[in-house]
Scaffold this motif. Structure first.
Motif, PDB file in Angstrom:
ATOM      1  N   PRO A 168      78.027   0.518   9.670  1.00 42.49           N
ATOM      2  CA  PRO A 168      79.023   0.179   8.559  1.00 42.49           C
ATOM      3  C   PRO A 168      78.532   1.173   7.091  1.00 42.49           C
ATOM      4  CG  PRO A 168      77.949  -1.583   8.984  1.00 42.49           C
ATOM      5  CD  PRO A 168      77.611  -0.878  10.235  1.00 42.49           C
ATOM      6  N   VAL A 169      79.060   1.602   6.381  1.00 43.65           N
ATOM      7  CA  VAL A 169      78.378   1.981   5.162  1.00 43.65           C
ATOM      8  C   VAL A 169      79.516   1.420   4.066  1.00 43.65           C
ATOM      9  CG1 VAL A 169      77.930   4.121   3.718  1.00 43.65           C
ATOM     10  CG2 VAL A 169      77.693   4.369   6.156  1.00 43.65           C
ATOM     11  N   ASP A 170      78.746   0.838   2.903  1.00 40.44           N
ATOM     12  CA  ASP A 170      79.612   0.034   1.925  1.00 40.44           C
ATOM     13  C   ASP A 170      79.783   1.040   0.714  1.00 40.44           C
ATOM     14  OD1 ASP A 170      79.470  -2.422   3.359  1.00 40.44           O
ATOM     15  OD2 ASP A 170      77.452  -2.580   2.471  1.00 40.44           O
ATOM     16  N   TYR A 171      81.011   0.987   0.393  1.00 44.02           N
ATOM     17  CA  TYR A 171      81.641   1.957  -0.917  1.00 44.02           C
ATOM     18  C   TYR A 171      82.291   0.764  -1.822  1.00 44.02           C
ATOM     19  CZ  TYR A 171      80.710   6.147   1.410  1.00 44.02           C
ATOM     20  OH  TYR A 171      80.153   7.215   2.109  1.00 44.02           O
ATOM     21  N   ASP A 172      82.092   1.117  -3.136  1.00 43.39           N
ATOM     22  CA  ASP A 172      82.940   0.412  -4.174  1.00 43.39           C
ATOM     23  C   ASP A 172      83.117   1.085  -5.282  1.00 43.39           C
ATOM     24  OD1 ASP A 172      80.592   0.251  -5.706  1.00 43.39           O
ATOM     25  OD2 ASP A 172      80.848  -1.815  -6.057  1.00 43.39           O
ATOM     26  N   LEU A 173      84.022   0.903  -5.886  1.00 38.96           N
ATOM     27  CA  LEU A 173      84.343   1.642  -7.305  1.00 38.96           C
ATOM     28  C   LEU A 173      85.146   0.672  -8.437  1.00 38.96           C
ATOM     29  CD1 LEU A 173      84.753   4.236  -8.587  1.00 38.96           C
ATOM     30  CD2 LEU A 173      87.076   4.657  -7.297  1.00 38.96           C
ATOM     31  N   GLU A 233      89.969  -2.877  -0.058  1.00 39.60           N
ATOM     32  CA  GLU A 233      90.607  -3.989  -0.925  1.00 39.60           C
ATOM     33  C   GLU A 233      90.485  -3.916  -2.410  1.00 39.60           C
ATOM     34  OE1 GLU A 233      88.290  -7.648  -0.047  1.00 39.60           O
ATOM     35  OE2 GLU A 233      88.881  -7.604   2.247  1.00 39.60           O
ATOM     36  N   THR A 234      91.470  -4.327  -3.143  1.00 37.87           N
ATOM     37  CA  THR A 234      91.487  -4.078  -4.759  1.00 37.87           C
ATOM     38  C   THR A 234      91.675  -5.445  -5.247  1.00 37.87           C
ATOM     39  OG1 THR A 234      93.758  -3.688  -4.666  1.00 37.87           O
ATOM     40  CG2 THR A 234      92.376  -1.906  -4.166  1.00 37.87           C
ATOM     41  N   TYR A 270      88.837  -3.346  -9.337  1.00 41.74           N
ATOM     42  CA  TYR A 270      87.549  -3.286  -8.563  1.00 41.74           C
ATOM     43  C   TYR A 270      88.038  -2.689  -7.189  1.00 41.74           C
ATOM     44  CZ  TYR A 270      83.295  -4.324  -6.031  1.00 41.74           C
ATOM     45  OH  TYR A 270      82.294  -4.308  -5.594  1.00 41.74           O
ATOM     46  N   LEU A 271      87.415  -1.869  -6.465  1.00 38.03           N
ATOM     47  CA  LEU A 271      88.190  -1.428  -5.095  1.00 38.03           C
ATOM     48  C   LEU A 271      86.876  -1.424  -4.297  1.00 38.03           C
ATOM     49  CD1 LEU A 271      90.467   1.122  -3.993  1.00 38.03           C
ATOM     50  CD2 LEU A 271      88.227   1.210  -3.287  1.00 38.03           C
ATOM     51  N   LYS A 272      86.915  -2.077  -2.812  1.00 37.39           N
ATOM     52  CA  LYS A 272      85.784  -1.879  -2.216  1.00 37.39           C
ATOM     53  C   LYS A 272      86.056  -1.682  -0.674  1.00 37.39           C
ATOM     54  CE  LYS A 272      85.420  -6.828  -1.249  1.00 37.39           C
ATOM     55  NZ  LYS A 272      84.580  -8.187  -1.193  1.00 37.39           N
ATOM     56  N   GLY A 273      85.270  -1.123   0.184  1.00 35.58           N
ATOM     57  CA  GLY A 273      85.684  -0.776   1.608  1.00 35.58           C
ATOM     58  C   GLY A 273      84.058  -0.356   2.258  1.00 35.58           C
ATOM     59  N   THR A 274      84.264  -0.805   3.545  1.00 35.66           N
ATOM     60  CA  THR A 274      83.269  -0.842   4.396  1.00 35.66           C
ATOM     61  C   THR A 274      83.648  -0.084   5.757  1.00 35.66           C
ATOM     62  OG1 THR A 274      82.024  -2.397   3.689  1.00 35.66           O
ATOM     63  CG2 THR A 274      81.262  -1.740   5.608  1.00 35.66           C
ATOM     64  N   PHE A 275      82.938   1.140   6.116  1.00 31.03           N
ATOM     65  CA  PHE A 275      83.555   1.841   7.121  1.00 31.03           C
ATOM     66  C   PHE A 275      82.260   2.785   7.771  1.00 31.03           C
ATOM     67  CE2 PHE A 275      85.742   3.171   3.305  1.00 31.03           C
ATOM     68  CZ  PHE A 275      85.055   4.327   3.146  1.00 31.03           C
ATOM     69  N   GLY A 276      82.449   3.501   8.747  1.00 33.54           N
ATOM     70  CA  GLY A 276      81.586   4.532   9.249  1.00 33.54           C
ATOM     71  C   GLY A 276      82.202   5.144  10.348  1.00 33.54           C
TER      72      GLY A 276
END
Length: 302
Positions: free
Chosen positions: A77-82, A263-264, A280-286
């Motif tokens: 998994p790689v975490d992203y947020d914005l 998710e927001t 705020y937005l985040k997600g985890t995927f690979g």
């Protein structure tokens, strides 16, 4: 002050709220295998190698054994947020709430991040073994040279044929496993110069290659337009120097795993002066290749 001024604010802001040109979400996710996971890493498949039947040459002989090779492919998994801040004073003055546009803009960005993970996995080093401790590189034999079909050439029919030939030589089930090729606008324009692509003499009317002037399918290959390749898939080929790596793959050969889908949330930041709102937005995927022989690299002159 005019009583109609608030209406002016709404009208002006509604005109100015317009998302700039961008790739709207992921274009590659629908062309790969997908699944959901938890934990620090996941194994989407256990791989079993092919075996060959043995000819019986005598009666009542001792029974031998045939062991299939086994392996396991891993995805991490790689975490992203914005986070985006929205001035609370603007929300007071402008009666039109801009939060939804900010969120949509962020969702598009997260979709592009998924494509970046897929592009990286297509040609990068993937992890195999019992617990993911073995590094597996892209197959050097699965490369179509930049000089195929012409010296230092861009995308052309000979390159597509050579890439498809490689997949067929590995016995990829083309009847049941869709084949995809991601291209940028440059490769698309080069295909429009190929007479075999645009001429009806080479293509049946029942399955046209061009749809509204866009190349969508040719030689049984489904094309996906993705400009992310122009910045995420550059490299140095063996013949001419800097080129673009164009991927062709079978859908069953590439995987996108999701730990936490996008998710927001909208909240007020009381810790910041002016108490702005935060979208705020985040997600985890690979992503990973599932099988080396199902992915081909086509070098195209940049």
């Amino acid at each position: 002050m005019s009583a109609n001024l608030p209406s002016h604010y709404v009208s002006q802001f509604a005109t100015n709220i317009q998302l700039l040109l961008q790739q709207k979400g992921s274009k590659l996710a629908e062309a790969v295998m997908t699944g959901s996971h938890v934990g620090s890493q996941a194994s989407p498949v256990d791989q079993i190698g092919s075996v060959e039947a043995q000819r019986v040459t005598s009666r009542f002989a001792d029974m031998g054994r045939v062991d299939a090779s086994v392996d396991r492919r891993w995805v991490f998994p790689v975490d992203y947020d914005l986070p985006q801040l929205i001035d609370s004073y603007d929300k007071l003055r402008l009666l039109l709430d801009p939060s939804s546009s900010y969120v949509q803009n962020a969702v598009y960005a997260m979709g592009r991040a998924k494509d970046d993970e897929i592009i990286s996995a297509l040609f990068g080093t993937n992890k195999t073994g019992v617990s993911g401790g073995t590094s597996t590189s892209f197959l050097a034999a699965n490369v179509v040279g930049v000089n195929t079909g012409g010296t230092d050439s861009g995308m052309n029919v000979p390159k597509l044929r050579a890439a498809k030939k490689l997949l067929m030589s590995y016995e990829v089930d083309l009847d049941n496993d869709p084949i995809y090729c991601a291209i940028t606008s440059k490769e698309h324009d080069e295909l429009l110069n190929e007479i075999q692509v645009i001429s009806s003499d080479f293509n049946g009317a029942e399955r046209p290659v061009l749809m509204d002037g866009k190349v969508t399918r040719f030689l049984g290959i489904n094309f996906i337009h993705c400009e992310r390749l122009a910045t995420k898939a550059t490299g140095t080929d063996d013949q001419s120097g800097s080129s673009l790596q164009i991927p062709m793959w079978a859908k069953s050969g590439v995987y996108l795993g999701t730990w936490n889908d996008v998710e927001t949330s909208i909240s007020k930041r009381n810790d910041i002066q002016g108490e702005p709102w935060q979208a705020y937005l985040k997600g985890t995927f690979g992503a990973t290749r599932l099988e080396e022989k199902k992915v081909v690299k086509i070098w195209c002159q940049a």
